[in-house]
Design an enzyme around this catalytic site. Sequence first.
Site, PDB file in Angstrom:
ATOM      1  N   HIS A  72       0.843  -1.188   0.000  1.00  0.00           N
ATOM      2  CA  HIS A  72       0.000   0.000   0.000  1.00  0.00           C
ATOM      3  C   HIS A  72       0.881   1.241   0.000  1.00  0.00           C
ATOM      4  O   HIS A  72       1.881   1.322   0.714  1.00  0.00           O
ATOM      5  CB  HIS A  72      -0.917   0.016   1.228  1.00  0.00           C
ATOM      6  CG  HIS A  72      -2.113   0.891   1.026  1.00  0.00           C
ATOM      7  ND1 HIS A  72      -2.060   2.252   1.147  1.00  0.00           N
ATOM      8  CD2 HIS A  72      -3.390   0.604   0.673  1.00  0.00           C
ATOM      9  CE1 HIS A  72      -3.254   2.765   0.902  1.00  0.00           C
ATOM     10  NE2 HIS A  72      -4.083   1.786   0.604  1.00  0.00           N
ATOM     11  N   HIS A  73       0.495   2.232  -0.839  1.00  0.00           N
ATOM     12  CA  HIS A  73       1.342   3.416  -1.016  1.00  0.00           C
ATOM     13  C   HIS A  73       1.476   4.228   0.271  1.00  0.00           C
ATOM     14  O   HIS A  73       2.408   5.014   0.425  1.00  0.00           O
ATOM     15  CB  HIS A  73       0.773   4.303  -2.126  1.00  0.00           C
ATOM     16  CG  HIS A  73       1.820   5.059  -2.883  1.00  0.00           C
ATOM     17  ND1 HIS A  73       2.900   5.674  -2.266  1.00  0.00           N
ATOM     18  CD2 HIS A  73       1.982   5.299  -4.209  1.00  0.00           C
ATOM     19  CE1 HIS A  73       3.657   6.254  -3.173  1.00  0.00           C
ATOM     20  NE2 HIS A  73       3.127   6.049  -4.358  1.00  0.00           N
ATOM     21  N   SER A  74       0.560   4.054   1.211  1.00  0.00           N
ATOM     22  CA  SER A  74       0.663   4.784   2.476  1.00  0.00           C
ATOM     23  C   SER A  74       1.881   4.367   3.275  1.00  0.00           C
ATOM     24  O   SER A  74       2.317   5.085   4.179  1.00  0.00           O
ATOM     25  CB  SER A  74      -0.600   4.546   3.317  1.00  0.00           C
ATOM     26  OG  SER A  74      -0.751   3.163   3.616  1.00  0.00           O
ATOM     27  N   ASN A  84       6.207   9.368   2.624  1.00  0.00           N
ATOM     28  CA  ASN A  84       5.795   9.827   1.301  1.00  0.00           C
ATOM     29  C   ASN A  84       6.144  11.302   1.165  1.00  0.00           C
ATOM     30  O   ASN A  84       5.333  12.179   1.453  1.00  0.00           O
ATOM     31  CB  ASN A  84       4.291   9.611   1.116  1.00  0.00           C
ATOM     32  CG  ASN A  84       3.941   8.169   0.808  1.00  0.00           C
ATOM     33  OD1 ASN A  84       4.163   7.680  -0.296  1.00  0.00           O
ATOM     34  ND2 ASN A  84       3.419   7.468   1.802  1.00  0.00           N
TER      35      ASN A  84
END
Length: 437
Positions: free
Chosen positions: A145-147, A334
């Site tokens: 997951h990009h989180s 991120n």
Amino acid sequence: MGESDNNGMVSMEEEEEEQPLSPAARLFHSPSFNCYIIAILGCNTKFKPDVIKSGLEQTLLKHPRFSSKLVADDGQRWTKTIVDLEDHVIVPDLDPNIDFADQLVEDYISELTTKPMDLSKPLWELHLLNIKTSDAEAVGVFRIHHSMGDGASLISLLLACTRKTLDPEALPSVPENKQAGSTNSGGFWWFLLAFLSVLRLIWNTLVDVLLFGATVMFMKDTKTPIKGAPGVEHNIKKFVHRTISLDDIKLVKNALNMTVNDVVLGVTQAGLSRYLNRKYAGEAEIDGGEKHRKSNLPKSVRLRATILVNVRPTVGIQALANMMEKGSKTRWGNLIGYILLPFTIALQDDPLDYVRKAKATIDRKKRSLESICTFSGGVLILRTFGVKALTIHFQSYVNKMTIALAVDPNVIPDPYQLCDDLEESLKLIHDAILKKV
């Protein structure tokens, strides 16, 4: 995989039991933008699941993000949990002698894009596909997951999970980015140049922010055969790739005194121009080389890419231990901004014009704070643009460059043709350089 040491994963275990989600991580969990990273790794030997799991215990599971889950009540915090690798390492039962293995891998990965992840567990999976493809004996597929982090974070983590071939106990070396230092010698002229540089930076930033605002409100891209309808970002994606020579790219780079990114962007513009020219002409009308040189493109095509930029003060890939230090400027997470990059869509008489125009565009963007401004407004940007019908990644490894496309097959039903056009564009640019030598 290998044993951890003080330069790798151990320091990360000192993280607090609970960590709040960053604004960017919360955005990646929003219902309208639930984003995953899918990484595909080819291996020259078959996978041994037990060995892989043992290695993961000594490396990946020592990272707090990969051993934490979202708190169920509000989904706004990471909390430590016990990881059962059986839930995260998936080994499908596949026939090792199956025909059309490449197609099976593509279909398998596409299917992953339709399946939500279980929020009651850490948000990562590793799929081990022990089938021989055209370029690997086995294929590993990470879904993360990009989180959990951006590209710079995850590549640093991947490096920390490996060891040197000549020294199995040593971490791989991370090359240092040597930036030329500046001095204040030159008196008045140095001051004047610095002052003009600051003015140009302010002016470029102002123009870029205004153009970005205009894009959000009314200045849309031209409707082309590769522009999807609203909601296309939620459709199933097809992943294809093509490996080209990094040496060919470097030859162009050195001959024109550019960067690899300049050349890659030029190749992308050239490849998209060829592909769109074919679409506008119609497949039946563009079989021969002569037809390729005839432009069927509209006179003015506005087509822009959203480019992700690492906004950490220290550029390049950093050692994972440095990223995990509290207060580090290269910290994990991120930390990405965005720039709108206009593409020149046209058939150029001189193939080198593609890379020259690309360099001019990138040099202009380097003298702007657009990425810093868009990092602050990341929520608006991602909700406005989302992930569209076509995503292109370039990943270098040793002397090869892999072009990876993620496409909506309803919009781009022939992604291999686009790969062909990108590869052919590099060949034309490369050959144009050789003619000048």
